[in-house]
Enzyme design. Structure first.
Site, PDB file in Angstrom:
ATOM      1  N   CYS A 109      13.828  -8.109 -34.756  1.00 42.89           N
ATOM      2  CA  CYS A 109      14.509  -9.243 -34.132  1.00 42.89           C
ATOM      3  C   CYS A 109      15.919  -8.839 -33.691  1.00 42.89           C
ATOM      4  CB  CYS A 109      14.512 -10.436 -35.086  1.00 42.89           C
ATOM      5  SG  CYS A 109      14.875 -12.014 -34.267  1.00 42.89           S
ATOM      6  N   GLU A 125       7.152  -8.793 -41.157  1.00 44.18           N
ATOM      7  CA  GLU A 125       7.162  -8.973 -42.611  1.00 44.18           C
ATOM      8  C   GLU A 125       6.413 -10.222 -43.048  1.00 44.18           C
ATOM      9  OE1 GLU A 125      11.226 -10.669 -41.203  1.00 44.18           O
ATOM     10  OE2 GLU A 125       9.805  -9.117 -40.624  1.00 44.18           O
ATOM     11  N   HIS A 141       8.637 -10.779 -36.258  1.00 46.46           N
ATOM     12  CA  HIS A 141       8.911 -10.525 -37.679  1.00 46.46           C
ATOM     13  C   HIS A 141       7.618 -10.090 -38.378  1.00 46.46           C
ATOM     14  CE1 HIS A 141      13.057 -12.227 -38.010  1.00 46.46           C
ATOM     15  NE2 HIS A 141      12.679 -12.854 -36.910  1.00 46.46           N
TER      16      HIS A 141
END
Length: 609
Positions: A403, A533, A531
């Protein structure tokens, strides 16, 4: 099963005692038994959602597939249960009151005085039942058990309406369908050396005074509590000793499901909620969790990862990033050591303001094996992130930008390779005529909450040849990841960036937004606008993070050359030659886990999955 079953998890003494992990553990155990499970997190704050929170206020904002910005505990639920939750799985006081007020404005209450009881409490109960009945995305089946975590602690004025709602709810759904688990801290002051039960007694007394009686008390402590302490809690709290579970700090929360199940949790829940389960002589249904714990306890080496962030004073600000790194480390066979670096400490201005912090930050960066530059908002620390990107690029250090980290790397490349001296983002300098990073007008409104490009979006690979990240994703044409941003790379600079070696291998389906870059002639220099994650799982790590860990230990090239498979000498899923060998191994492991008393925190940010 004809009736939905509910497990309400409450907390006592202090917040942050581990209710999220305990709630996730209940779900993991039941799911291992073949039960369809869903989860709800209740946050008593008046905010509509977590989207506008500072990371220092409440930790990271977790993003769901549908764009919901929610509490980080929903990340725990998704990782433990491997299910996809939705924004309505996170209830806040703000959401409930907004619904009630909207209904009042529409005349739904027929002119009656709108009150907390019954209107707010009814709205809470209706919301829980509605969400609990929603089919599980992965299977399409209606859940059989809904686990509800009530945030904060019993006695908080903010949560009173919710406690009253569940006092009523237990009669609405009947006792055999409703179970209460109370998680409480049992402190052990160093001055006396003995566990103190008074805080737990007071907490349970208050819960019972509000009309809810715990069926299970989960005692959290640094070290295991003795039987005499359990008996004392049982005597004063009216709960049988066998229904009091001590969970000391374990080396990893991956051990918590096996630890709790070793105390007969599945059997108790089966009897208490009449689930109709039958169990064999072995704990084979817990095998995935046992295997995971075993792999974590037998990692062969270490890898040091630096996270260069803006909110490093609170490690929960990067919970999903740290978890994704640990997932990748387990897969690759390495224990991940995370070093947090405050981005602003890398900036030249810090050399004058605080030279010690400046030199410490650079010393840490230079000694790491790889670097992650995660997301964030605002001007502070961006220059520090940019110089970290430059250092990784020039020194061939494995790098992953996420990001704002992705955008910082593009800014750095434009400045130092394309020689655009004032290259920057319109978020940082809104007077730039041609920013390298610009805002997306359709997502930039006067309101802050829920106005970004959020949720699960498609990314297509526009360049697949020689792309490491494409190989890590399994040579797919299109992938789906979760987003949370309102700025993007200016495509006017695309040709110049790519001519000089920064290849944008992934973009949106309409090819208007650049999503993934890779740098030529570098072991691993990757940036992603999304993202990754958020979709990382303990047994299925996120590809960009796995690539980073492998590159940090110089194993990426070998991994890719073998079709993204680890060599036989490296850790992989274990297989057994016979069922007898498997059962023996599981028995030994369960016994070891139940005897594993360690002082390291099970609920530190470095261990929660």
């Amino acid at each position: 099963m004809s009736n939905m079953k509910y497990i309400l998890v409450t907390g006592g003494v202090i917040s942050g005692v581990g209710k999220g992990v305990i709630s996730s553990t209940f779900g993991a155990i039941l799911k291992s038994c073949g039960i369809e499970v869903t989860s709800i997190k209740i946050d008593p704050y008046i905010n509509l959602d977590a989207g506008t929170f500072s990371p220092y206020e409440h930790g990271e904002v977790y993003v769901l597939d549908d764009g919901g910005e929610v509490d980080l505990d929903l990340g725990n639920y998704e990782r433990f249960l491997n299910i996809t939750l939705h924004k309505q799985n996170n209830i806040t006081t703000g959401k409930i009151y907004k619904q009630v007020i909207d209904r009042e404005r529409q005349g739904d209450y027929l002119g009656k005085t709108v009150q907390v009881v019954p209107h707010v409490t009814d709205a809470i109960q209706e919301w829980v039942e509605r969400v609990a009945q929603k089919p599980v995305s992965e299977t399409g089946k209606i859940p059989e058990v809904c686990i509800i975590e009530l945030g904060g602690i019993v006695g908080d004025i903010e949560s009173m309406a919710f406690v009253e709602a569940f006092r009523q709810f237990q009669f609405r759904v009947k006792r055999e369908n409703f179970c209460v688990a109370h998680v409480s801290l049992v402190p052990q002051p160093k001055t006396t050396g003995e566990h103190k039960t008074k805080p737990t007694q007071s907490s349970v007394r208050e819960l019972r005074g509000l009309g809810l009686s715990p069926d299970i008390i989960v005692c959290r402590s640094e070290k295991p509590i003795g039987q005499s302490v359990k008996d004392k809690i049982s005597n004063f709290c009216h709960v049988a000793p066998e229904q009091i579970i001590s969970i000391p700090d374990l080396s990893s929360v991956y051990e918590v499901p096996v630890f709790m199940e070793n105390h007969g949790m599945a059997s108790y829940l089966n009897e208490r909620l009449k689930l109709g389960l039958t169990f064999g002589s072995s704990k084979r249904y817990m095998k995935p969790w046992i295997d995971l714990s075993e792999r974590m306890n037998h990692l062969k080496g270490e890898v040091v990862i630096a996270i260069v962030g803006k909110y490093t004073r609170l490690e929960d600000s990067y919970t999903s990033v740290t978890k994704a790194l640990h997932h990748a480390g387990i897969k690759a066979g390495f224990k991940v050591i995370i070093k947090f670096i405050e981005a602003s400490n890398l900036e030249n201005t810090m050399l004058q303001d605080d030279p010690v912090a400046y030199h410490d930050a650079w010393h840490t960066l230079c000694l790491c094996d790889a670097v992650v530059v995660p997301g964030g908002f605002g001007k502070r620390g961006v220059e520090g992130k940019t110089v970290a990107c430059k250092w990784c690029r020039l020194n061939k250090k494995p790098f992953l930008g996420i990001c704002l980290g992705f955008q910082s790397a593009v800014i750095e490349f434009a400045r130092n390779v394309l020689n655009i001296q004032n290259a920057n983002s319109s978020e940082i300098d809104d007077k730039l005529e041609n920013p390298v990073i610009l805002d997306m007008p359709e997502y930039n409104t006067s309101e802050k909450g829920g106005t970004m490009r959020l949720g699960k979006r498609a990314t297509m690979f526009r360049i697949k040849e020689n792309s490491k990240i494409n190989q890590l994703y399994g040579n797919k044409d299109t992938i789906y990841e979760r987003h949370r941003h309102r700025y993007e790379v200016n495509t006017a600079y695309l040709n110049d960036l790519e001519k000089n070696g920064l290849k944008f291998v992934g973009c949106s389906l309409d090819q208007q937004r650049l999503e993934i870059f890779e740098l030529d002639n570098h072991p691993y220099y990757v940036g992603v606008q999304y993202h990754p994650e958020y979709l990382s799982r303990p047994l299925n790590p996120s590809p960009p993070f796995l690539g980073l860990i492998l590159a940090a230990k110089d194993k990426l090239k070998s991994y890719l050359s073998k079709g993204c498979k680890l060599s036989p000498r490296e850790p992989q899923s274990e297989y057994y030659d016979s069922e007898e060998e498997e059962i023996n191994e599981l028995t030994v492991t369960v016994n070891n886990l139940s005897a594993n008393d360690t002082d390291s925190s099970a609920y530190s940010s470095s261990s929660i999955p």
